[in-house]
Design an enzyme around this catalytic site. Sequence first.
Site: not given
Ligand code: G6P
Ligand code: MG
Length: 215
Positions: A10-12, A18, A46, A115-116, A146, A170-171
């Site tokens: 996962d990224l964020d 972020t 999240k 990542s979403a 997710k 994953e966080d």
């Molecule tokens: C990640 C983050 C979420 C965020 C989602 C969409 O999964 O953990 O907190 O809402 O991405 O991000 P975006 O940059 O498309 O708004």
């Molecule tokens: Mg995350």
Amino acid sequence: MSNVKACIFDLDGVIVDTAKYHYLAWKRLANEMGFDLTEEQNEQLKGISRMASLDILLGIGNQVFDKKEKVELADRKNTWYRECIIKMKPDEIFPGVIDFLNQVKAAGMKSAIGSASKNAMTILEQLGIVDYFDSIIDGNKAQKAKPNPEVFLKASIELAVAPEHCVVFEDAQAGVEAAKNGGMFCVGVGSPEILGQANMVVAGLHEMKIEMLDF
Ligand code: G6P
Ligand code: MG
């Protein structure tokens, strides 16, 4: 030899913090509407898509808006969020991340981002780490939020590695569930109280050694 053939990150909140920028932007939007968003409530946001996060936020504040207004609210949050991420520098990459990515590569395993976020490419480019990943699945390539495992399963297909040979980092609670729903081993990155459903929890990738995936 390890049974693990790929690591999907996962990224964020795993590669880079972020998550704090997402939180600040959602909190600002909530404050403009006259309510607050606590860090605890933010855990629910999240890992899930922008529009799904907005729906949860509006539920917390008992706010009702039509579809057009919701798109406008989400755009406003995203503008604030992007103001933060376009200023990011490589030194914001979490400690131990580059070292662990190098260990993954040296062990002959593949790496991917799952990542979403629709902003994932901007962040990876800003940090200068696009080339570390054999596959990048983001919110533009996967539609189902997710805990649906779509984002991780798409990474598994692009990497040509079966889910049972993939490990997800994953966080977010929703992300841990998504990994498990996809039949993947999950390393929670953060606190065991929040990520208790994961198979293993570390405080950050600086605690990871490739030998820990020797199973
Ligand atoms: C990640 C983050 C979420 C965020 C989602 C969409 O999964 O953990 O907190 O809402 O991405 O991000 P975006 O940059 O498309 O708004
Ligand atoms: Mg995350």
